[in-house]
Design a protein around this motif. Structure first.
Motif, PDB file in Angstrom:
ATOM      1  N   ARG A 180      36.105  68.039  23.834  1.00 51.30           N
ATOM      2  CA  ARG A 180      37.174  67.267  24.468  1.00 51.30           C
ATOM      3  C   ARG A 180      37.772  66.221  23.529  1.00 51.30           C
ATOM      4  O   ARG A 180      38.866  65.727  23.759  1.00 51.30           O
ATOM      5  N   ASP A 181      37.043  65.846  22.450  1.00 50.84           N
ATOM      6  CA  ASP A 181      37.545  64.823  21.555  1.00 50.84           C
ATOM      7  C   ASP A 181      38.333  65.404  20.383  1.00 50.84           C
ATOM      8  O   ASP A 181      38.907  64.650  19.595  1.00 50.84           O
ATOM      9  N   ALA A 182      38.333  66.713  20.244  1.00 52.48           N
ATOM     10  CA  ALA A 182      38.975  67.320  19.081  1.00 52.48           C
ATOM     11  C   ALA A 182      40.491  67.216  19.186  1.00 52.48           C
ATOM     12  O   ALA A 182      41.080  67.357  20.253  1.00 52.48           O
ATOM     13  N   ARG A 183      41.122  66.956  18.033  1.00 52.24           N
ATOM     14  CA  ARG A 183      42.573  66.914  17.941  1.00 52.24           C
ATOM     15  C   ARG A 183      42.973  67.470  16.585  1.00 52.24           C
ATOM     16  O   ARG A 183      42.295  67.233  15.590  1.00 52.24           O
ATOM     17  N   GLY A 184      44.093  68.183  16.546  1.00 48.99           N
ATOM     18  CA  GLY A 184      44.567  68.658  15.263  1.00 48.99           C
ATOM     19  C   GLY A 184      45.099  70.075  15.304  1.00 48.99           C
ATOM     20  O   GLY A 184      45.449  70.607  16.362  1.00 48.99           O
ATOM     21  N   LEU A 185      45.181  70.695  14.135  1.00 41.49           N
ATOM     22  CA  LEU A 185      45.811  72.002  13.952  1.00 41.49           C
ATOM     23  C   LEU A 185      44.822  72.973  13.329  1.00 41.49           C
ATOM     24  O   LEU A 185      44.152  72.647  12.344  1.00 41.49           O
ATOM     25  N   VAL A 186      44.719  74.168  13.902  1.00 47.66           N
ATOM     26  CA  VAL A 186      43.881  75.245  13.377  1.00 47.66           C
ATOM     27  C   VAL A 186      44.749  76.477  13.191  1.00 47.66           C
ATOM     28  O   VAL A 186      45.528  76.836  14.083  1.00 47.66           O
ATOM     29  N   ILE A 187      44.637  77.133  12.049  1.00 45.81           N
ATOM     30  CA  ILE A 187      45.404  78.356  11.771  1.00 45.81           C
ATOM     31  C   ILE A 187      44.426  79.443  11.347  1.00 45.81           C
ATOM     32  O   ILE A 187      43.638  79.256  10.414  1.00 45.81           O
ATOM     33  N   LEU A 188      44.469  80.571  12.025  1.00 44.86           N
ATOM     34  CA  LEU A 188      43.705  81.758  11.648  1.00 44.86           C
ATOM     35  C   LEU A 188      44.683  82.858  11.272  1.00 44.86           C
ATOM     36  O   LEU A 188      45.677  83.067  11.971  1.00 44.86           O
ATOM     37  N   THR A 189      44.407  83.553  10.189  1.00 46.94           N
ATOM     38  CA  THR A 189      45.268  84.673   9.787  1.00 46.94           C
ATOM     39  C   THR A 189      44.425  85.911   9.573  1.00 46.94           C
ATOM     40  O   THR A 189      43.233  85.833   9.277  1.00 46.94           O
ATOM     41  N   SER A 190      45.066  87.046   9.683  1.00 46.81           N
ATOM     42  CA  SER A 190      44.350  88.321   9.619  1.00 46.81           C
ATOM     43  C   SER A 190      44.050  88.764   8.202  1.00 46.81           C
ATOM     44  O   SER A 190      43.196  89.624   7.990  1.00 46.81           O
ATOM     45  N   SER A 191      44.754  88.218   7.211  1.00 49.81           N
ATOM     46  CA  SER A 191      44.582  88.678   5.838  1.00 49.81           C
ATOM     47  C   SER A 191      44.910  87.555   4.873  1.00 49.81           C
ATOM     48  O   SER A 191      45.549  86.555   5.244  1.00 49.81           O
ATOM     49  N   ALA A 192      44.505  87.744   3.625  1.00 51.38           N
ATOM     50  CA  ALA A 192      44.827  86.776   2.590  1.00 51.38           C
ATOM     51  C   ALA A 192      46.293  86.914   2.184  1.00 51.38           C
ATOM     52  O   ALA A 192      46.996  87.835   2.608  1.00 51.38           O
ATOM     53  N   SER A 193      46.747  86.003   1.330  1.00 55.52           N
ATOM     54  CA  SER A 193      48.167  85.966   0.970  1.00 55.52           C
ATOM     55  C   SER A 193      48.607  87.157   0.146  1.00 55.52           C
ATOM     56  O   SER A 193      49.807  87.407   0.013  1.00 55.52           O
ATOM     57  N   ASP A 194      47.661  87.912  -0.425  1.00 56.04           N
ATOM     58  CA  ASP A 194      48.011  89.072  -1.235  1.00 56.04           C
ATOM     59  C   ASP A 194      47.464  90.368  -0.649  1.00 56.04           C
ATOM     60  O   ASP A 194      47.318  91.366  -1.359  1.00 56.04           O
ATOM     61  N   GLU A 195      47.157  90.366   0.654  1.00 49.97           N
ATOM     62  CA  GLU A 195      46.564  91.546   1.281  1.00 49.97           C
ATOM     63  C   GLU A 195      47.423  92.049   2.436  1.00 49.97           C
ATOM     64  O   GLU A 195      48.133  91.265   3.089  1.00 49.97           O
ATOM     65  N   ASP A 196      47.326  93.354   2.691  1.00 51.80           N
ATOM     66  CA  ASP A 196      47.975  93.947   3.853  1.00 51.80           C
ATOM     67  C   ASP A 196      47.045  93.861   5.058  1.00 51.80           C
ATOM     68  O   ASP A 196      45.821  93.959   4.922  1.00 51.80           O
ATOM     69  N   SER A 197      47.641  93.682   6.222  1.00 49.36           N
ATOM     70  CA  SER A 197      46.881  93.758   7.467  1.00 49.36           C
ATOM     71  C   SER A 197      46.982  95.182   7.995  1.00 49.36           C
ATOM     72  O   SER A 197      48.083  95.711   8.152  1.00 49.36           O
ATOM     73  N   GLN A 198      45.852  95.783   8.272  1.00 49.63           N
ATOM     74  CA  GLN A 198      45.805  97.212   8.532  1.00 49.63           C
ATOM     75  C   GLN A 198      45.621  97.521  10.020  1.00 49.63           C
ATOM     76  O   GLN A 198      44.936  96.791  10.730  1.00 49.63           O
ATOM     77  N   GLU A 199      46.239  98.642  10.441  1.00 52.36           N
ATOM     78  CA  GLU A 199      46.087  99.130  11.806  1.00 52.36           C
ATOM     79  C   GLU A 199      45.143 100.322  11.820  1.00 52.36           C
ATOM     80  O   GLU A 199      44.948 100.994  10.810  1.00 52.36           O
ATOM     81  N   SER A 200      44.590 100.593  12.991  1.00 57.14           N
ATOM     82  CA  SER A 200      43.645 101.697  13.145  1.00 57.14           C
ATOM     83  C   SER A 200      44.082 102.601  14.288  1.00 57.14           C
ATOM     84  O   SER A 200      44.265 102.132  15.420  1.00 57.14           O
TER      85      SER A 200
END
Length: 537
Positions: free
Chosen positions: A177-197
């Motif tokens: 309850r005390d947490a404040r701020g910004l969190v970002i999650l991404t599926s891949s690194a800046s030089d990688e493709d995100s793959q489908e299955s």
């Protein structure tokens, strides 16, 4: 005189009550707002994705079921452009601002599945700059902002100080309850493709993230899945599943800037008394749950003598557990408002050839298939000059067309069309004084075409079979009306442009063969030019 102990005053009781109420309010879960977007189209130089919209639907449904998001506080965007995205974000920001003004704690969660390229999200032909989005989220009027991006090279958004590519990150224990701020999650690194299955019916990252949020990531067994648990699970499973792929391993990334203590609970498996319980006595191993379409909707890794729960939505599922030399398969049904206990006695041994996930590429058509409905205008004419001047006249056409996309295979389209045309004319014959009549034309056809997507433009070519009904309706009642009907095979080619939103514009040409055998056998050919405006349903 010995002094008396002071009695509790009314003000002291009021202070205690105020502290109690403050603690109670502080312990309440924050109000959650969610913007979920999925876009299969990425504009020029991109190939349409298969499952981005499906991934968005799954995440939207999951947040409503288990993520504490009320339907009125969620927005689901499918194939919308950047302007629609920002407009929906503004609406949620306004609602969050009003909630904070009332003293409520707020969380804003953003999920995007689709294309990204050159430092921008690609929503159809529109773009949304990574850094502009990050600044927008940093300034958003919510206590906690969480962004989850499933797109190629999305790690560029976390390529700042404090960003990491790692299986886990440390968060202090305790209430969130005390947490404040910004969190970002991404599926891949800046030089990688995100793959489908194809087998999963979605992207690797989104599949493992949603599966984890339904219970597979609940390693503590407390019935809640935290941000730490969900990311750690999605990271490990995504890397493992893509390690041997042709594109190479895919590494999710994270960036967080949180003040205060405590992990963030993303889903609560206890909020609904429904789902599937794998009892302590069930054998250990990896369990897979397959929906009627053949897609794996959730997974569960069970250790010996541990009870595990997966919060499946109500419905029928096939259950699979893979052994060294065989499978254990069976069926179960999750009923609304009830927790179903998996009955091991209902599972049977089966060879690997009976894997319920096998053959998913053929069953996935139901997931990828889409429809379009359109209005068409065109022009119909025969190649032979005497024919088009005296027998079958050149005619403008108006009609309707329905398209079924990706049914037989990816990038194939099956069209059904109906067109009407007509014009007034005078019959020029030596023995008659030019009787007037109305010439009418009805065409009913079906086409099977193959498309070749090139960004927002898709050339296509295919075969068509049409049924033509042509008639003359004379004004002179003494003259009999004339009709001629015939099946005509032909070819079709053209180009389809995807416009902003759900609209498309198509230009096309058709060529057909016709055998006329009323007074003599004559081989005739005709052509049609047309333009079509369609809407993706």
């Amino acid at each position: 005189m010995k002094p008396r102990a002071p009695s509790c005053s009314l003000s002291a009781w009021a202070l205690a009550l105020a502290l109690l109420l403050a603690t109670s309010v502080q312990a309440e879960s924050p109000r959650r707002f969610a913007l979920v977007a999925g876009n299969d189209e990425g504009g020029a130089d991109t190939r349409p994705l298969r499952f981005a919209r499906d991934d968005a639907r799954k995440m939207h449904d999951l947040l409503l079921r288990l993520g504490g998001v009320e339907p009125g506080d969620a927005r689901l965007l499918l194939d919308d452009d950047a302007d629609d995205f920002l407009r929906a974000l503004s609406e949620l920001e306004a609602s969050a601002r009003a909630a904070r003004a009332r003293g409520e704690r707020t969380t804003l969660l953003l999920y995007y599945s689709g294309h990204a390229k050159d430092g921008s999200l690609r929503l159809g032909d529109s773009q949304l700059d990574f850094e502009a989005l990050k600044r927008r989220l940093s300034a958003a009027p919510a206590d906690i902002r969480i962004a989850i991006l499933d797109s190629c090279r999305s790690g560029a958004l976390t390529r700042t100080k404090g960003a990491r590519r790692a299986p886990a990150f440390a968060i202090e224990s305790g209430a969130s309850r005390d947490a404040r701020g910004l969190v970002i999650l991404t599926s891949s690194a800046s030089d990688e493709d995100s793959q489908e299955s194809d087998l999963l019916g979605g992207s690797f990252f989104s599949h493992h993230l949603t599966s984890g949020l339904m219970g597979d990531a609940d390693r503590s067994g407390d019935g809640q899945v935290t941000l730490f648990e969900a990311y750690s699970h999605a990271y490990a499973r995504t890397v493992a599943d893509t390690a041997d792929s042709s594109a190479g391993p895919q590494h999710p990334t994270f960036s967080y800037d949180l003040a205060g203590n405590g992990d963030l609970v993303l889903t609560d498996l206890r909020v609904r008394d429904e789902g599937l319980l794998v009892p302590r006595t069930a054998p250990a191993g990896a369990y897979y749950f397959v929906d009627p379409s053949g897609a794996v909707v959730a997974e569960l890794d069970k250790a010996p003598d541990v009870e595990r729960r997966v919060a499946l939505a109500p419905g029928a599922y096939k259950v699979k557990r893979r052994l060294a030399d065989r499978l254990r398969v069976g069926e179960t049904e999750v009923r609304r408002g009830r927790t179903t206990v998996l009955d091991e006695s209902r599972l049977r041994d089966a060879p690997f050839s009976d894997d319920p996930v096998k053959g998913v590429p053929s069953k996935e058509r139901a997931l990828r298939t889409s429809w379009t409905l359109g209005l068409t205008g065109g022009y119909h004419s025969f190649f032979d000059a005497p024919t088009r001047e005296q027998l079958f006249l050149s005619t403008p056409l108006m009609g309707l067309e329905v398209g079924l996309h990706h049914y037989f295979r990816e990038d194939w389209r099956w069209d059904f069309d109906l067109s009407l045309g007509g014009r007034r004319a005078t019959l020029e014959l030596p023995t008659l004084s030019g009787p007037s009549y109305r010439y009418s034309l009805l065409t009913v056809g079906t086409s099977l075409v193959a498309e070749f997507p090139l960004g927002s433009v898709s050339p296509f070519v295919g075969a068509r079979l049409a049924y033509l009904v042509m008639g003359r309706d004379f004004e002179d009642a003494s003259l009999p009306d004339q009709f001629y009907a015939v099946l005509t095979p032909g070819l079709v080619a053209g180009v389809r442009w995807r416009l902003p939103g759900r609209f498309e514009l198509t230009g096309r040409a058709r060529v057909h063969y016709l055998l006329y055998n009323v007074d003599a056998k004559r081989s005739l050919g005709y052509w049609e030019l047309g333009a079509l405006v369609t809407y993706r349903l």
